[in-house]
Design a protein around this motif. Structure first.
Motif, PDB file in Angstrom:
ATOM      1  N   PHE A 186       0.822  -1.212   0.000  1.00 19.16           N
ATOM      2  CA  PHE A 186       0.000   0.000   0.000  1.00 19.16           C
ATOM      3  C   PHE A 186       0.857   1.263   0.000  1.00 19.16           C
ATOM      4  CE2 PHE A 186      -3.427  -2.803   1.713  1.00 19.16           C
ATOM      5  CZ  PHE A 186      -4.370  -2.510   0.745  1.00 19.16           C
ATOM      6  N   ALA A 187       2.056   1.180   0.578  1.00 22.91           N
ATOM      7  CA  ALA A 187       2.917   2.365   0.677  1.00 22.91           C
ATOM      8  C   ALA A 187       3.652   2.657  -0.622  1.00 22.91           C
ATOM      9  CB  ALA A 187       3.922   2.178   1.817  1.00 22.91           C
ATOM     10  N   PHE A 188       4.038   1.625  -1.368  1.00 23.94           N
ATOM     11  CA  PHE A 188       4.937   1.840  -2.507  1.00 23.94           C
ATOM     12  C   PHE A 188       4.344   1.434  -3.860  1.00 23.94           C
ATOM     13  CE2 PHE A 188       7.743   1.288   1.176  1.00 23.94           C
ATOM     14  CZ  PHE A 188       8.507   2.443   1.082  1.00 23.94           C
ATOM     15  N   GLU A 189       3.246   0.708  -3.878  1.00 25.28           N
ATOM     16  CA  GLU A 189       2.687   0.264  -5.147  1.00 25.28           C
ATOM     17  C   GLU A 189       1.390   0.990  -5.469  1.00 25.28           C
ATOM     18  OE1 GLU A 189       4.303  -4.324  -5.565  1.00 25.28           O
ATOM     19  OE2 GLU A 189       2.294  -3.993  -4.773  1.00 25.28           O
ATOM     20  N   ASN A 190       1.143   1.158  -6.746  1.00 24.72           N
ATOM     21  CA  ASN A 190      -0.096   1.786  -7.200  1.00 24.72           C
ATOM     22  C   ASN A 190      -1.104   0.681  -7.487  1.00 24.72           C
ATOM     23  OD1 ASN A 190      -2.015   3.551  -8.152  1.00 24.72           O
ATOM     24  ND2 ASN A 190      -1.092   3.760 -10.175  1.00 24.72           N
ATOM     25  N   ILE A 191      -1.971   0.399  -6.516  1.00 23.89           N
ATOM     26  CA  ILE A 191      -2.890  -0.738  -6.598  1.00 23.89           C
ATOM     27  C   ILE A 191      -4.194  -0.310  -7.269  1.00 23.89           C
ATOM     28  CG2 ILE A 191      -4.157  -2.471  -5.275  1.00 23.89           C
ATOM     29  CD1 ILE A 191      -2.054  -2.151  -3.083  1.00 23.89           C
ATOM     30  N   THR A 192      -4.579  -1.047  -8.303  1.00 25.39           N
ATOM     31  CA  THR A 192      -5.838  -0.811  -9.003  1.00 25.39           C
ATOM     32  C   THR A 192      -6.665  -2.091  -8.920  1.00 25.39           C
ATOM     33  OG1 THR A 192      -4.708   0.687 -10.538  1.00 25.39           O
ATOM     34  CG2 THR A 192      -6.912  -0.069 -11.153  1.00 25.39           C
ATOM     35  N   VAL A 193      -7.606  -2.107  -8.006  1.00 22.17           N
ATOM     36  CA  VAL A 193      -8.405  -3.306  -7.777  1.00 22.17           C
ATOM     37  C   VAL A 193      -9.191  -3.697  -9.019  1.00 22.17           C
ATOM     38  CG1 VAL A 193     -10.222  -4.336  -6.346  1.00 22.17           C
ATOM     39  CG2 VAL A 193      -8.571  -2.747  -5.324  1.00 22.17           C
ATOM     40  N   GLN A 194      -9.619  -2.705  -9.789  1.00 23.12           N
ATOM     41  CA  GLN A 194     -10.407  -2.984 -10.988  1.00 23.12           C
ATOM     42  C   GLN A 194      -9.611  -3.774 -12.022  1.00 23.12           C
ATOM     43  OE1 GLN A 194     -10.111  -0.030  -9.560  1.00 23.12           O
ATOM     44  NE2 GLN A 194     -12.186   0.334  -8.744  1.00 23.12           N
ATOM     45  N   ALA A 195      -8.295  -3.715 -11.931  1.00 21.61           N
ATOM     46  CA  ALA A 195      -7.454  -4.414 -12.905  1.00 21.61           C
ATOM     47  C   ALA A 195      -7.224  -5.877 -12.543  1.00 21.61           C
ATOM     48  CB  ALA A 195      -6.101  -3.705 -13.032  1.00 21.61           C
ATOM     49  N   PHE A 196      -7.703  -6.281 -11.354  1.00 22.16           N
ATOM     50  CA  PHE A 196      -7.534  -7.675 -10.954  1.00 22.16           C
ATOM     51  C   PHE A 196      -8.353  -8.572 -11.879  1.00 22.16           C
ATOM     52  CE2 PHE A 196      -6.681  -6.769  -6.158  1.00 22.16           C
ATOM     53  CZ  PHE A 196      -5.551  -6.046  -6.521  1.00 22.16           C
ATOM     54  N   SER A 197      -7.705  -9.588 -12.425  1.00 19.24           N
ATOM     55  CA  SER A 197      -8.413 -10.542 -13.281  1.00 19.24           C
ATOM     56  C   SER A 197      -8.694 -11.823 -12.510  1.00 19.24           C
ATOM     57  CB  SER A 197      -7.565 -10.869 -14.516  1.00 19.24           C
ATOM     58  OG  SER A 197      -6.365 -11.521 -14.130  1.00 19.24           O
ATOM     59  N   SER A 198      -9.624 -12.601 -13.015  1.00 16.05           N
ATOM     60  CA  SER A 198      -9.966 -13.855 -12.340  1.00 16.05           C
ATOM     61  C   SER A 198      -8.779 -14.819 -12.345  1.00 16.05           C
ATOM     62  CB  SER A 198     -11.173 -14.509 -13.012  1.00 16.05           C
ATOM     63  OG  SER A 198     -10.908 -14.730 -14.393  1.00 16.05           O
ATOM     64  N   SER A 199      -8.012 -14.827 -13.421  1.00 19.26           N
ATOM     65  CA  SER A 199      -6.856 -15.724 -13.495  1.00 19.26           C
ATOM     66  C   SER A 199      -5.780 -15.328 -12.486  1.00 19.26           C
ATOM     67  CB  SER A 199      -6.273 -15.711 -14.912  1.00 19.26           C
ATOM     68  OG  SER A 199      -5.881 -14.405 -15.278  1.00 19.26           O
ATOM     69  N   SER A 200      -5.586 -14.016 -12.287  1.00 20.19           N
ATOM     70  CA  SER A 200      -4.584 -13.576 -11.313  1.00 20.19           C
ATOM     71  C   SER A 200      -5.022 -13.908  -9.896  1.00 20.19           C
ATOM     72  CB  SER A 200      -4.330 -12.071 -11.449  1.00 20.19           C
ATOM     73  OG  SER A 200      -5.478 -11.332 -11.110  1.00 20.19           O
ATOM     74  N   LEU A 201      -6.309 -13.776  -9.600  1.00 20.37           N
ATOM     75  CA  LEU A 201      -6.814 -14.130  -8.273  1.00 20.37           C
ATOM     76  C   LEU A 201      -6.678 -15.624  -8.011  1.00 20.37           C
ATOM     77  CD1 LEU A 201     -10.031 -11.903  -8.123  1.00 20.37           C
ATOM     78  CD2 LEU A 201      -7.864 -11.524  -6.943  1.00 20.37           C
ATOM     79  N   ILE A 202      -6.961 -16.429  -9.034  1.00 24.27           N
ATOM     80  CA  ILE A 202      -6.794 -17.880  -8.892  1.00 24.27           C
ATOM     81  C   ILE A 202      -5.320 -18.224  -8.677  1.00 24.27           C
ATOM     82  CG2 ILE A 202      -6.980 -20.097 -10.101  1.00 24.27           C
ATOM     83  CD1 ILE A 202      -9.469 -18.980 -11.493  1.00 24.27           C
ATOM     84  N   ALA A 203      -4.430 -17.522  -9.387  1.00 16.65           N
ATOM     85  CA  ALA A 203      -2.995 -17.760  -9.233  1.00 16.65           C
ATOM     86  C   ALA A 203      -2.534 -17.428  -7.822  1.00 16.65           C
ATOM     87  CB  ALA A 203      -2.220 -16.930 -10.255  1.00 16.65           C
ATOM     88  N   VAL A 204      -3.018 -16.307  -7.278  1.00 18.97           N
ATOM     89  CA  VAL A 204      -2.653 -15.918  -5.914  1.00 18.97           C
ATOM     90  C   VAL A 204      -3.174 -16.951  -4.908  1.00 18.97           C
ATOM     91  CG1 VAL A 204      -3.053 -14.203  -4.104  1.00 18.97           C
ATOM     92  CG2 VAL A 204      -2.482 -13.470  -6.416  1.00 18.97           C
ATOM     93  N   ALA A 205      -4.412 -17.408  -5.110  1.00 17.44           N
ATOM     94  CA  ALA A 205      -4.980 -18.416  -4.213  1.00 17.44           C
ATOM     95  C   ALA A 205      -4.186 -19.715  -4.278  1.00 17.44           C
ATOM     96  CB  ALA A 205      -6.443 -18.672  -4.579  1.00 17.44           C
ATOM     97  N   TYR A 206      -3.780 -20.112  -5.477  1.00 15.99           N
ATOM     98  CA  TYR A 206      -2.978 -21.332  -5.628  1.00 15.99           C
ATOM     99  C   TYR A 206      -1.630 -21.186  -4.925  1.00 15.99           C
ATOM    100  CZ  TYR A 206       0.030 -24.852  -7.700  1.00 15.99           C
ATOM    101  OH  TYR A 206       0.924 -25.867  -7.871  1.00 15.99           O
ATOM    102  N   LEU A 207      -0.968 -20.044  -5.135  1.00 19.51           N
ATOM    103  CA  LEU A 207       0.323 -19.814  -4.486  1.00 19.51           C
ATOM    104  C   LEU A 207       0.183 -19.829  -2.968  1.00 19.51           C
ATOM    105  CD1 LEU A 207       1.848 -16.979  -6.714  1.00 19.51           C
ATOM    106  CD2 LEU A 207       2.691 -19.313  -6.480  1.00 19.51           C
ATOM    107  N   GLY A 208      -0.915 -19.250  -2.463  1.00 19.80           N
ATOM    108  CA  GLY A 208      -1.099 -19.194  -1.017  1.00 19.80           C
ATOM    109  C   GLY A 208      -1.385 -20.542  -0.397  1.00 19.80           C
ATOM    110  N   VAL A 209      -2.287 -21.296  -1.026  1.00 23.18           N
ATOM    111  CA  VAL A 209      -2.726 -22.561  -0.418  1.00 23.18           C
ATOM    112  C   VAL A 209      -1.754 -23.698  -0.687  1.00 23.18           C
ATOM    113  CG1 VAL A 209      -4.563 -24.297  -0.385  1.00 23.18           C
ATOM    114  CG2 VAL A 209      -5.154 -21.869  -0.545  1.00 23.18           C
ATOM    115  N   PHE A 210      -1.358 -23.880  -1.934  1.00 25.68           N
ATOM    116  CA  PHE A 210      -0.556 -25.049  -2.299  1.00 25.68           C
ATOM    117  C   PHE A 210       0.951 -24.772  -2.237  1.00 25.68           C
ATOM    118  CE2 PHE A 210      -4.672 -25.728  -4.365  1.00 25.68           C
ATOM    119  CZ  PHE A 210      -4.971 -27.005  -3.909  1.00 25.68           C
ATOM    120  N   ALA A 211       1.395 -23.725  -2.948  1.00 27.24           N
ATOM    121  CA  ALA A 211       2.831 -23.474  -3.027  1.00 27.24           C
ATOM    122  C   ALA A 211       3.403 -22.978  -1.704  1.00 27.24           C
ATOM    123  CB  ALA A 211       3.102 -22.447  -4.126  1.00 27.24           C
TER     124      ALA A 211
END
Length: 236
Positions: free
Chosen positions: A131-156
């Motif tokens: 939040f301090a250093f990145e320009n976050i645009t929630v609208q740009a989040f895609s379903s594939s990126s969210l699935i990738a983050v969930a996979y990295l969090g749970v499995f990897a």
């Protein structure tokens, strides 16, 4: 817990993700396959581990093979590959030091405890940094990126880390470290299958001495001498 959160989770995993923006997952897995070698070196420095001649030989073979692979790939990929490889190498070094410290000071702590609490602390630190250093645009989040983050969090992350440390408790460190030899083979296969990116034929040929050197270096001091004694006894 805070030290583990920062230097085992937050910084190394950030370097890993950042490094893989510049290099393929196959080359990243080759670099990370040298984790047992890095752990062995740090154990020698911090825990007084003594190496036998065959372990020194395996150490030399693996480091030389990795150097040749990186030299070959960097000549193809240029400066971006240098940045990515440097980030991954730094992550391996930090991970190896922390792994030795965890083995020394956290042996009596339950696996999930000393993974869950530092992971939670690291996630908070990374959220604040983001939040301090990145320009976050929630609208740009895609379903594939969210699935990738969930996979990295749970499995990897959760599944992989807990499984590895649990394996270390149930078996010897040597047996647990064998999984690092499988990483390049799986990653290279999946990378070629999904994205069509492969490393050069010369680097693929150098995988054999690299993995053989790691396996030789991780062979316990008395294991090789015992096998040689048995072979000499049978021949006699």
């Amino acid at each position: 817990m805070v030290i583990v959160a920062v230097f085992y989770f937050a910084i190394p995993f950030t370097l890993m993700i950042a490094g893989e923006m510049y290099i393929s997952s196959g080359l990243a897995s080759i670099i990370f396959a040298n984790m047992p070698i890095a752990v062995m070196i740090t154990s020698t420095l911090f825990l007084g581990l003594r190496l036998s001649p065959h372990q020194f030989a395996g150490l030399f073979i693996s480091v030389a093979s990795l150097y040749l692979i990186l030299s070959n790939e960097l000549s193809i990929g240029g400066n971006n590959l240098l940045i990515g490889s440097g980030a991954l190498a730094l992550a391996v070094i930090i991970h190896a030091i922390m792994y030795v410290m965890v083995q020394k000071h956290c042996k009596d702590i339950q696996v999930i405890t000393y993974n869950a609490i530092p992971s939670f602390i690291a996630s908070l630190l990374l959220f604040i940094t983001s939040f301090a250093f990145e320009n976050i645009t929630v609208q740009a989040f895609s379903s594939s990126s969210l699935i990738a983050v969930a996979y990295l969090g749970v499995f990897a992350s959760v599944g992989g880390i807990v499984a590895y440390f649990k394996l270390g408790q149930l078996s010897t460190p040597f047996a647990a470290s064998i999984c690092f030899l499988i990483f390049p083979l799986v990653a290279l296969s999946l990378s070629a299958l999904t994205s069509g990116t492969v490393i050069s034929d010369q680097s693929l040929m150098l995988l054999f001495p690299l993995l053989s050197g790691i396996l030789l270096a991780k062979l316990p001091r008395n294991k090789l001498s015992l096998n040689l004694f048995k072979m000499r006894y049978k021949s006699a």
